[in-house]
Enzyme design. Structure first.
Site, PDB file in Angstrom:
ATOM      1  N   ASP A  52      77.453  67.651   4.568  1.00 45.54           N
ATOM      2  CA  ASP A  52      77.684  66.860   3.356  1.00 45.54           C
ATOM      3  C   ASP A  52      76.701  67.347   2.283  1.00 45.54           C
ATOM      4  OD1 ASP A  52      78.614  65.051   1.519  1.00 45.54           O
ATOM      5  OD2 ASP A  52      78.341  63.277   2.756  1.00 45.54           O
TER       6      ASP A  52
HETATM    7  C1  NOJ Z   1      79.016  63.217  -0.790  1.00 45.96           C
HETATM    8  C2  NOJ Z   1      79.920  62.328  -0.010  1.00 45.96           C
HETATM    9  O1  NOJ Z   1      79.189  61.684   1.012  1.00 45.96           O
HETATM   10  C3  NOJ Z   1      81.095  63.038   0.618  1.00 45.96           C
HETATM   11  O2  NOJ Z   1      81.967  62.086   1.153  1.00 45.96           O
HETATM   12  C4  NOJ Z   1      81.796  63.913  -0.386  1.00 45.96           C
HETATM   13  O3  NOJ Z   1      82.889  64.549   0.219  1.00 45.96           O
HETATM   14  C5  NOJ Z   1      80.793  64.919  -0.925  1.00 45.96           C
HETATM   15  N1  NOJ Z   1      79.715  64.217  -1.588  1.00 45.96           N
HETATM   16  C6  NOJ Z   1      81.425  65.896  -1.900  1.00 45.96           C
HETATM   17  O4  NOJ Z   1      81.738  65.277  -3.074  1.00 45.96           O
END
Ligand code: NOJ
Length: 754
Positions: A281
């Protein structure tokens, strides 16, 4: 009389991965044999191309990374024109002409916005979820995207956590059904088609168990809880063929999820056989260090060794991996493995055959925000609404007389769409107020007043409406006067209140999950007028609605229903569509009951009786144990009566089946859909099992006056669980099976499993 037969779940064919010797793997072997170590590391780098929420674009940096072969893909760039330019750059001028993955968070629709996933789960309708995911894929691919960071399948028992909005609620069985439906919808039958894309199940694992509902906090959990309740939706998504997976960015039992080799290499890869791409993530890699589980130098190698292939945003692979290989801290073989997975994902999409398959500018004009998509979104949104209360059948409303529409959420299209809606074109669809006016035409008179702010405090209102501003009005007395004047003239009051869009989603935890005070105060004033009050509740999470449930005439929970929510709400409140959604998360009676979930274990002391405090029961002195609205609950405009359930035999033989049947009669005044639920309890097992667990359900349509028989087929598969040794099986002996309209209102039978 109707007969509904329920079949076993048919899981999608698992996408073949290309690691054995096939023309595809030979192609990748050949390509990799020509790539330098730096180029292979480059494939593992996934920078953001900008920030869509704030509109920031990091253009020139991306160009230079592409030209140097230091990038496997990017995300957060909107628009096929720019994406196509970058893809051309990679293929025509980048090293080896390797095409790029193009990621995005298309969580509940693209420009046609669908209801938030929590709402979608309340349909219990996997066909609707699959359709929504397929339309999302069509629109996103038409704009250049080929990789979707969805579905989010985190189980959540704590409504304070803002990201509860992004998942399918508290139940593993339903969560698994929903997770696989999203995957089927996004990836379709053929991933190489121009309208399908890679799904990415997230956040592996236990992100939904963040302590205290505070975002990014750790989860501390036993293996049996993890395996039995939190992991099934991930497993189901993988079994449905989900091509990629995103790790979580919180600590799990003290280890950062992105560096958790036991989970990624062990459970996911070895036990479940997943050989697809694992991406971290956002900026997780340095957080492995900042959260105290490595030095900054070690973070990237730890993640790689644990099984994470791609680095979202941080650039640490790019900065550290080559040196780590040279120092002998990590083997080049591991980098090869990760690089291969990125290349295989590109191959699955057909990008090596046609890198521009998602770069067709004509599709952007014809396939996005189409009438057909909007029509589907309107129908699906209506399915997600949950009727919590409807005294004296006040709903549906008649299209006549004077209707006062009051509240800060009535006339703000931007706040109908919910947390992941940065692709929404908020000026291209109308508000709830517009929809109500359109629906009644000249037949009724609609009065409107904003009535109050979201919060009393201007800063809090700004925090709660950052990307979807609702202006803070200082003269609150005047606001209230206008509202009461409108209410005074009206025959009925429709209040549009609750949370603004930004009050749920990432980093939107709330300690107090009631309706913010200026809105509640206004509801009290509206009630004092003596006119019937219908609350249309906008929310991304369960709220505490004790006062509202006792004082208002009707409550229709409309969540955040997307771009077509206005029309969908009008369809339901005026009875053109009948509410049918049922809750997939418990609505607490009081915040002190949190964490809360229906599938809890038995305590050592007897169950308390609602409303009776008993010193030596496991109960609160001041509040009942019961939820306000239980898991599975939801009313309709019609009513359903259940007959006595029957079981085909008192014994389930090994490898055999049992049939459970129940007659359901539509006893009300409308045709309608009922969601009939089946729960199981194992009263004596190797480890304590929940007091009830959802194991099947049926959505049945019954015409007014019609009776249908619902049949469930029980197999031993439904009785299995992970015991303390993490063996998956069941314990022969007595089982209870319960059938009913929600998790509280059940009739019980029993049988012996051999
Ligand atoms: C952080 C988030 O936790 C995740 O769900 C998301 O896909 C990513 N950012 C990318 O935007």
């Amino acid at each position: 009389m109707k007969l509904f037969h329920l079949c076993q779940i048919v899981s999608c064919a698992v996408l073949a991965s290309c690691t054995s010797s096939t023309p595809e793997s030979t192609f990748i072997d050949d390509l990799m044999s020509r790539m330098s170590l730096e180029e292979k590391i480059g494939q593992l780098n996934l920078p953001t191309g900008g920030d869509l929420q704030s509109g920031t674009v990091f253009g020139p940096e991306l160009d230079s990374l592409i030209l140097k072969g230091r990038i496997g893909g990017f995300f957060n760039v909107k628009g096929v024109k720019e994406i196509s330019r970058l893809q051309h750059l990679a293929v025509e001028k980048g090293s080896h002409g390797i095409p790029l993955l193009v990621g995005a968070d298309v969580i509940h629709g693209y420009e046609t916005v669908f209801p938030i996933p929590l709402a979608m789960s309340c349909t219990w309708d996997t066909t609707a979820v699959e359709r929504m995911a397929s339309i999302s894929a069509t629109e996103a691919t038409a704009d250049g995207v080929n990789w979707n960071f969805s579905p989010m399948v985190d189980i959540c028992r704590d409504p304070r956590w803002g990201r509860i909005a992004e998942g399918s609620g508290e139940d593993p069985y339903l969560g698994a059904k929903m997770g696989s439906a999203y995957v089927r919808g996004y990836q379709g039958e053929n991933l190489k088609a121009d309208s399908t894309l890679l799904a990415c199940v997230k956040h592996f694992a236990l992100y939904g168990a963040a302590e205290g509902g505070r975002d990014y906090r750790e989860a501390d959990m036993s293996d049996i809880t993890m395996y039995n309740y939190y992991l099934p939706p991930f497993k189901a998504a993988i079994d449905a063929g989900c091509a990629t997976l995103m790790t979580s960015f919180n600590l799990i039992n003290g280890t950062h999820a992105t560096a958790d080799g036991k989970l990624i290499n062990g459970l996911l890869r070895k036990d479940w056989g997943f050989d697809g791409l694992v991406v971290s993530d956002y900026n997780s890699f340095p957080e492995i260090a900042t959260m105290g589980t490595s030095t900054m130098d070690e973070a990237a190698t730890l993640a790689l060794k644990a099984g994470t292939d791609m680095d979202m945003v941080s650039g640490l692979f790019l900065g550290n991996l080559k040196e780590a290989v040279e120092k002998g801290l990590v083997s080049e073989k591991l980098i090869d493995k990760a690089c291969r997975r990125v290349l295989v994902a590109k191959q699955q999409l057909g990008l090596f055959d046609n890198p521009y398959v998602y770069c067709n500018p004509r599709r952007a004009e014809t396939d996005i925000f189409t009438d057909a998509h909007r029509h589907a979104a309107r129908g699906i949104a209506a399915e997600t609404f949950v009727l919590l209360k409807n005294d004296n059948n006040i709903l549906p409303l008649k299209k006549r007389g004077k209707i006062a529409v009051i509240g800060p959420l009535a006339d703000t299209p931007a706040n109908m769409v919910g947390c992941w809606s940065m692709h929404a074109q908020t000026d291209r669809y109308g508000s709830l107020l517009d929809a109500i006016k359109k629906a009644v035409g000249d037949d009724a008179h609609v009065l409107y007043s904003q009535g109050c702010n979201i919060y009393d405090d201007e800063t809090m209102q700004r925090n709660a409406t950052g990307s979807r501003p609702i202006p803070f009005i200082h003269d609150t007395r005047q606001l209230e006067r206008e509202a009461l004047q409108a209410a005074g003239q009206a025959d009925i009051i429709v209040a549009a209140m609750g949370e603004s869009s930004d009050m749920s989603g990432e980093s939107a935890s709330r300690a107090d999950i009631s309706i913010p005070s200026p809105q509640r105060r206004l509801l009290e004033k509206l009630k004092e007028t003596g006119k019937p009050v219908v609350l249309l509740l906008f929310t991304g999470r369960p709220l505490v609605l004790d006062w509202e449930s006792r004082n208002l005439d009707a409550i229709l929970n409309v969540w955040f229903g997307g771009s077509e929510a206005g029309d969908a709400i009008a369809d339901v409140i005026f009875g053109d569509k009948i509410p049918q959604g049922k809750l997939t998360t418990s609505f607490p009676l009081h915040q002190g009951q949190i964490p809360i979930h229906y599938n809890h274990l038995q305590t050592s002391h007897p169950d308390p009786q609602p409303g009776v405090f008993n010193r030596y029961c496991s109960n609160y002195i001041d509040v009942d144990n019961e939820t306000l609205y239980p898991f599975g609950y939801g009313l309709s405009y019609t009513t359903f009566e259940y007959g006595k359930p029957e079981i085909s035999s008192p014994t389930l033989e090994k490898g055999g089946t049992l049939t459970l049947s129940v007659e359901v009669r539509n006893t009300g005044e409308y045709d309608g859909i009922e969601i009939v639920q089946l729960y199981i309890r194992d009263p004596v097992a190797k480890i304590a099992r929940p007091v009830k667990e959802l194991k099947d359900y049926a959505r049945v349509f019954l015409r007014k006056g019609e009776t249908g028989t619902v049949r469930f087929i029980l197999t031993e598969e439904k009785l299995k669980y992970y015991n303390a040794d993490l063996e998956y099986g069941y314990d022969p002996g007595e089982f209870l099976v319960m059938i009913g309209p929600d998790s509280r209102n059940l009739q019980t039978l029993s049988f012996q499993a051999k």
